[in-house]
Design a protein around this motif. Structure first.
Motif, PDB file in Angstrom:
ATOM      1  N   LEU A 113       0.854  -1.189   0.000  1.00 49.92           N
ATOM      2  CA  LEU A 113       0.000   0.000   0.000  1.00 49.92           C
ATOM      3  C   LEU A 113       0.891   1.240   0.000  1.00 49.92           C
ATOM      4  N   THR A 115       2.157   4.614   0.761  1.00 51.05           N
ATOM      5  CA  THR A 115       1.842   5.616   1.780  1.00 51.05           C
ATOM      6  C   THR A 115       2.493   6.960   1.477  1.00 51.05           C
ATOM      7  N   ASP A 129       3.564   0.534   2.803  1.00 46.21           N
ATOM      8  CA  ASP A 129       3.285  -0.382   3.897  1.00 46.21           C
ATOM      9  C   ASP A 129       3.076  -1.752   3.271  1.00 46.21           C
ATOM     10  N   GLU A 133      -2.405 -10.299   5.494  1.00 47.00           N
ATOM     11  CA  GLU A 133      -3.651 -10.369   6.257  1.00 47.00           C
ATOM     12  C   GLU A 133      -4.227 -11.756   6.047  1.00 47.00           C
ATOM     13  N   ARG A 139      -3.102  -9.443  11.063  1.00 46.03           N
ATOM     14  CA  ARG A 139      -1.975  -9.048  10.219  1.00 46.03           C
ATOM     15  C   ARG A 139      -0.707  -9.620  10.847  1.00 46.03           C
TER      16      ARG A 139
ATOM     17  N   LEU B  43     -10.197   2.487   0.873  1.00 42.12           N
ATOM     18  CA  LEU B  43      -8.979   1.969   1.463  1.00 42.12           C
ATOM     19  C   LEU B  43      -9.223   1.303   2.806  1.00 42.12           C
ATOM     20  N   GLY B  45      -9.421  -0.921   5.765  1.00 40.73           N
ATOM     21  CA  GLY B  45      -8.855  -2.211   6.100  1.00 40.73           C
ATOM     22  C   GLY B  45      -9.922  -3.074   6.728  1.00 40.73           C
ATOM     23  N   ARG B  46      -9.578  -4.293   7.029  1.00 43.46           N
ATOM     24  CA  ARG B  46     -10.528  -5.178   7.662  1.00 43.46           C
ATOM     25  C   ARG B  46     -10.573  -4.784   9.131  1.00 43.46           C
ATOM     26  N   GLY B 210      -5.000  -3.864  16.230  1.00 43.81           N
ATOM     27  CA  GLY B 210      -4.051  -4.958  16.115  1.00 43.81           C
ATOM     28  C   GLY B 210      -4.584  -6.272  16.640  1.00 43.81           C
ATOM     29  N   VAL B 239       2.162   3.138   8.818  1.00 43.01           N
ATOM     30  CA  VAL B 239       1.378   4.295   8.414  1.00 43.01           C
ATOM     31  C   VAL B 239      -0.084   3.960   8.115  1.00 43.01           C
ATOM     32  N   SER B 240      -0.302   2.959   7.290  1.00 42.93           N
ATOM     33  CA  SER B 240      -1.676   2.704   6.838  1.00 42.93           C
ATOM     34  C   SER B 240      -2.544   2.104   7.935  1.00 42.93           C
ATOM     35  N   GLY B 241      -1.939   1.776   9.072  1.00 41.17           N
ATOM     36  CA  GLY B 241      -2.732   1.191  10.153  1.00 41.17           C
ATOM     37  C   GLY B 241      -3.421   2.229  11.020  1.00 41.17           C
ATOM     38  N   ARG B 244      -7.594   2.989  12.063  1.00 41.17           N
ATOM     39  CA  ARG B 244      -8.521   1.905  11.698  1.00 41.17           C
ATOM     40  C   ARG B 244      -9.592   1.780  12.779  1.00 41.17           C
TER      41      ARG B 244
END
Lengths: 160, 456
Positions: A113, A115, A129, A133, A139, B43, B45-46, B210, B239-241, B244
């Motif tokens: 991904l 960033t 990133d 998953e 993750r 974008l 996330g789950r 997490g 970063v992308s976390g 969430r």
């Protein structure tokens, strides 16, 4: 070359872009990887205690199922990035954290991904990133990668 | 692959739903690939979410991520604070409402750090707290006076939790049980299995980015069962976390003092990021948690400083050499399913950036191995790899002879869902036959005490 690999150019990369590969590493896949890996383990005992290969070995280590070696996960994540960037890209660094075990036969979505995409230092650089998953919403492997990409308007530099 | 539109950072492209359909069949390495650009899908996330009324206007609330880590203070984080800020800016352009976050570095609070200018530049609230480790798991602490840090050695991985919760209030702040549903490092298991008292504990993190869905479900039930208030945080390390999972407050929270005051009120709730979106359809996409109980067993670990051989720290030792051959490269590519032409197609590689064939980046650490310095850590009955960083300085070509030089960078400990953990950070430098460094590897091995399982 896999049809999944095409060349990525800096001009086409945007924060938020996502590239996904799906893996389901089996016991056979792990055995094949270990066979290659063990070529370099001749100086060592070669004893991998079975956690990567069999249920009993995994159970001795407190694991529910055999797991995928961290180095193999790293290899798959690295390949995710090199597939994404294409042959003319340059992988500068990659860093991952193994937060949970990756088990045999887990269905993994390997995500890259974007960033950040910046050429502030004169190099067209993308930061990604990267993470696995699994089907449980975990993750187990997460990290970041930094790659230098070619521009459409300039030839790719030759790396000595 | 298709490449459509621009990214969310640079255009206002129309939104569409996430797509992962129509994938190609698995290839021989069990892989299939797809891609999407930021402009062509959400974008999200789950994430799991507790059941809430998602029809409310998210613009009426203030959304704060109460649990984040950065490279400024957490050894296992890969995100910079500015990286988070840029990411949040992009998410906002996609319609998500993210007002700010709280940095809660592991076992560290650096009073001299100031993110005010950065926060103003990006228009994002940035607050600071700390995540400490106690005998009942990790605890987030916000807004405490300096005296708190004099009372406690926050690097201690087994602080007495009752003292931490009480002292946080006495020093003007507040403590929250982090990722309450996770085995060993979350409060719920200790209460369930060891009858630990929740007296003095008012708030737990019941939605954690997490944690697994099951762990969040466990945390939520635990909070309800014990009458505890619940917050949400991403626990992001990358970063992308970030964001969430968040906490929704009825009023803006722009300071740690305001955060403490808000947490002492009863008016907030944990939310998944989808619930902050201005599109009702996306808000409704949030999944409901399934009420599944965790079955993990609690293990109470003993404290005490870990013993190891300090003399090996920083001492570099040659660990072996390997000649890189076409056969090894081919075998490695077979084992990972890598079909990049730079590794095996001479004609394509000739025209590539390296002017010839090169080895895959991952090959070195697989081939050049050997015993490095051993700090002889006196803890645990097994080791696992916990992290790895590779830097690539120069290409490795067939015919090169690569030598590895290893050293131990550091030894430290902390607690995780598997209990007490002692980390050994090893560094390996790889050099070619001309003495030129081609790559460097930093890997962490974690020493743990595990109980064998019965085979099922």
């Amino acid at each position: 070359m896999s049809d999944a690999i095409t060349q990525r150019y800096f001009e086409d990369v945007w924060p938020g872009d996502e590239y996904i590969e799906e893996h389901q590493p089996t016991g056979d896949d792990v055995a094949e990887y270990l066979h290659i890996n063990q070529m370099g383990r001749r100086a060592q005992t070669g004893n991998l205690d079975g956690r990567f290969t069999d249920v009993a070995g995994a159970a001795r280590q407190g694991l529910a199922r055999p797991i995928v070696p961290g180095a193999m996960s790293m290899a798959l994540i690295t390949r995710l990035v090199t597939d994404w960037m294409g042959p003319l890209g340059h992988l500068r660094s990659i860093e991952v954290s193994f937060r949970r075990p990756v088990q045999h036969d887990d269905r993994l979505r390997a995500n890259a991904l974007v960033t950040d995409a910046s050429d502030e230092d004169g190099e067209p650089t993308a930061t990604l990133d990267v993470f696995f998953e699994n089907e449980r919403g975990e993750r187990p492997v997460q990290g970041t990668a930094v790659v230098v990409l070619p521009r459409r308007t300039q030839p790719a530099p030759v790396v000595e | 692959m298709s490449a459509v539109g621009g990214g969310f950072g640079r255009c206002d492209a129309p939104r569409a739903t996430a797509r992962l359909e129509a994938l190609t069949p698995f290839d021989r390495a069990g892989r299939r690939a797809t891609e999407s650009h930021a402009s062509s899908r959400q974008l999200a996330g789950r994430t799991a979410t507790i059941t809430q009324d998602t029809s409310a206007n998210p613009g009426d609330l203030f959304y704060l991520d109460l649990h984040t880590h950065s490279t400024d203070g957490s050894d296992d984080a890969g995100a910079t604070v500015e990286g988070y800020l840029r990411w949040i800016t992009g998410r906002r352009r996609f319609g998500y409402r993210i007002d700010g976050f709280v940095l809660t570095e592991h076992r560290r609070f650096d009073a001299d750090r100031d993110y005010t200018a950065l926060a103003e530049q990006y228009g994002v609230t940035v607050l600071r707290g700390i995540e400490v480790e106690t005998d009942v798991g990790h605890v987030l602490v916000y807004g405490v006076a300096p005296g708190f840090y004099r009372d406690f050695d926050v690097t201690n991985v087994s602080l007495p939790y009752e003292d931490v919760f009480r002292a946080a209030r006495e020093h003007g702040g507040i403590a929250v049980g982090a990722h309450a549903g996770r085995p060993r490092i979350g409060l719920a298991e200790h209460v369930d299995r060891r009858s630990v008292s929740v007296e003095g504990v008012g708030i737990v993190e019941a939605l954690n980015g997490g944690s697994s869905d099951e762990e969040n479900s466990h945390a939520l039930h635990f909070a309800e069962e014990h009458g505890l208030k619940a917050v949400g945080g991403s626990d992001s390390h990358f970063v992308s976390g970030i964001a969430r999972c968040l906490t929704a407050f009825p009023e803006p929270v722009h300071s740690v003092e305001a955060l403490v005051e808000a947490l002492l009120s009863h008016e907030y709730r944990p939310v998944a990021v989808e619930e902050t979106h201005d599109d009702e359809e996306i808000r409704e996409r949030s999944r409901r948690l399934q009420a599944v109980r965790s079955t993990a067993e609690a293990v109470h670990h003993e404290g005490g400083e870990v013993e190891y051989d300090h003399s090996v720290i920083g001492v570099e030792v040659e660990i072996g050499s390997a000649e890189i051959t076409h056969e090894q490269i081919a075998a490695y590519c077979e084992s990972t399913g890598d079909t990049n032409p730079l590794y095996r197609d001479e004609a394509a590689a000739e025209a590539g950036p390296f002017g010839g064939l090169v080895a895959p980046p991952g090959l070195l650490s697989a081939l050049v191995q050997g015993r490095g310095p051993d700090p002889k850590v006196q803890y645990g009955n097994t080791t696992f790899m916990s992290g790895q960083r590779m830097e690539y300085v120069a290409p490795v070509r067939p015919g090169d002879t690569i030598t590895g030089y290893a050293s131990v960078k550091e030894v430290y400990e902390k607690t995780g869902r598997s209990g007490r953990m002692v980390f050994v950070v090893n560094r390996t430098r790889y050099a070619n036959q001309r003495g030129e460094d081609v790559s460097a590897n930093e890997s962490s091995m974690v020493h743990r005490q595990v109980a064998p399982r019965k085979e099922s």
